[in-house]
Design an enzyme around this catalytic site. Sequence first.
Site, PDB file in Angstrom:
ATOM      1  N   ASN A 143       0.843  -1.250   0.035  1.00 37.82           N
ATOM      2  CA  ASN A 143      -0.078  -0.032  -0.097  1.00 37.82           C
ATOM      3  C   ASN A 143       0.811   1.318  -0.176  1.00 37.82           C
ATOM      4  OD1 ASN A 143       0.618  -0.927   2.650  1.00 37.82           O
ATOM      5  ND2 ASN A 143      -1.051   0.228   3.578  1.00 37.82           N
ATOM      6  N   GLU A 188       0.489   5.349   0.355  1.00 35.88           N
ATOM      7  CA  GLU A 188      -0.617   6.388   0.858  1.00 35.88           C
ATOM      8  C   GLU A 188       0.044   7.790   0.433  1.00 35.88           C
ATOM      9  OE1 GLU A 188      -1.174   5.753   5.244  1.00 35.88           O
ATOM     10  OE2 GLU A 188      -2.326   3.743   4.754  1.00 35.88           O
ATOM     11  N   CYS A 242      -4.098   0.605  -2.432  1.00 32.02           N
ATOM     12  CA  CYS A 242      -4.109  -0.566  -1.829  1.00 32.02           C
ATOM     13  C   CYS A 242      -3.023  -1.416  -2.337  1.00 32.02           C
ATOM     14  CB  CYS A 242      -5.376  -1.341  -1.837  1.00 32.02           C
ATOM     15  SG  CYS A 242      -6.709  -0.570  -1.175  1.00 32.02           S
ATOM     16  N   GLU A 263      -2.948  -4.483  -2.923  1.00 34.00           N
ATOM     17  CA  GLU A 263      -3.446  -5.560  -4.230  1.00 34.00           C
ATOM     18  C   GLU A 263      -3.559  -4.970  -5.368  1.00 34.00           C
ATOM     19  OE1 GLU A 263      -4.800  -4.697  -1.032  1.00 34.00           O
ATOM     20  OE2 GLU A 263      -6.246  -6.200  -0.165  1.00 34.00           O
ATOM     21  N   CYS A 313     -10.306  -4.862   0.263  1.00 32.58           N
ATOM     22  CA  CYS A 313     -11.558  -3.980   0.072  1.00 32.58           C
ATOM     23  C   CYS A 313     -12.309  -4.229  -1.386  1.00 32.58           C
ATOM     24  CB  CYS A 313     -10.991  -2.215  -0.014  1.00 32.58           C
ATOM     25  SG  CYS A 313     -10.378  -1.849  -1.461  1.00 32.58           S
ATOM     26  N   CYS A 350     -10.586  -3.364  -4.711  1.00 33.74           N
ATOM     27  CA  CYS A 350      -9.619  -4.207  -5.005  1.00 33.74           C
ATOM     28  C   CYS A 350     -10.220  -5.621  -5.340  1.00 33.74           C
ATOM     29  CB  CYS A 350      -8.640  -4.637  -3.889  1.00 33.74           C
ATOM     30  SG  CYS A 350      -7.556  -3.419  -3.563  1.00 33.74           S
TER      31      CYS A 350
HETATM   32  N1  THU Z   1      -5.465  -1.320   2.573  1.00 29.15           N
HETATM   33  C1  THU Z   1      -4.772  -2.196   1.448  1.00 29.15           C
HETATM   34  O1  THU Z   1      -3.701  -2.009   1.050  1.00 29.15           O
HETATM   35  N2  THU Z   1      -5.675  -3.015   1.057  1.00 29.15           N
HETATM   36  C2  THU Z   1      -6.991  -3.439   1.321  1.00 29.15           C
HETATM   37  O2  THU Z   1      -7.405  -4.141   0.832  1.00 29.15           O
HETATM   38  C3  THU Z   1      -7.591  -2.663   2.373  1.00 29.15           C
HETATM   39  C4  THU Z   1      -6.841  -1.280   3.077  1.00 29.15           C
HETATM   40  C5  THU Z   1      -4.417  -0.140   2.887  1.00 29.15           C
HETATM   41  C6  THU Z   1      -5.144   1.087   2.376  1.00 29.15           C
HETATM   42  C7  THU Z   1      -4.464   2.063   3.398  1.00 29.15           C
HETATM   43  O3  THU Z   1      -3.067   2.522   3.060  1.00 29.15           O
HETATM   44  C8  THU Z   1      -4.391   1.317   4.481  1.00 29.15           C
HETATM   45  O4  THU Z   1      -4.510  -0.004   4.312  1.00 29.15           O
HETATM   46  C9  THU Z   1      -5.440   1.618   5.630  1.00 29.15           C
HETATM   47  O5  THU Z   1      -6.574   1.467   5.039  1.00 29.15           O
END
Ligand code: THU
Length: 157
Positions: free
Chosen positions: A62, A64, A73, A75, A112, A115
């Site tokens: 991930n 940000e 994310c 994935e 999520c 994804c």
């Molecule tokens: N996140 C993912 O990388 N994958 C997911 O399926 C859910 C959330 C990340 C996004 C963000 O950087 C952090 O987790 C908190 O939501």
Amino acid sequence: MVKKEIRIDYEEYVSVEEMSEADRALCRAAVEALEGSYAPYSHFHVGAAVRLSDGTVVKGANQENAAYPSGLCAERTAMFAAGASHPDLDMESIAIVARQDGRICSEPAAPCGACRQVMAQYQTKGGKPMSVILVGADHIKKFARVDDILPLIFDNI
Ligand code: THU
């Protein structure tokens, strides 16, 4: 009116040692991918690894951003990297793991909705089931196809 039911079957493993060598390697790659996580806001680190039809493994984590919606994310980072660098190969499997406070989360992190939708489309593109492996410190869940975590898939492509 008829009441119906959608059933989801999946496999649960207590350790990666119970899995096939290819799946074990994919889980390890997802854990390694955690090192690439950039999560200065949530401090929730997610790693993902995609196995392609020739055995190549592509990692993602991930990312940000101060403009929150601009982040991505793990994935989708992994799948888009795989799609962009190996457009002729199919995605056979994806493994996902999360780490918080320096420890792999005991309960596997579930992808999520966005994804899952992206997984669904790459599965359709490949024409074969893409398995989804959710790695937790306490156990691992393996779903044989994306449909199992996204029933009633929209794949009008
Ligand atoms: N996140 C993912 O990388 N994958 C997911 O399926 C859910 C959330 C990340 C996004 C963000 O950087 C952090 O987790 C908190 O939501």
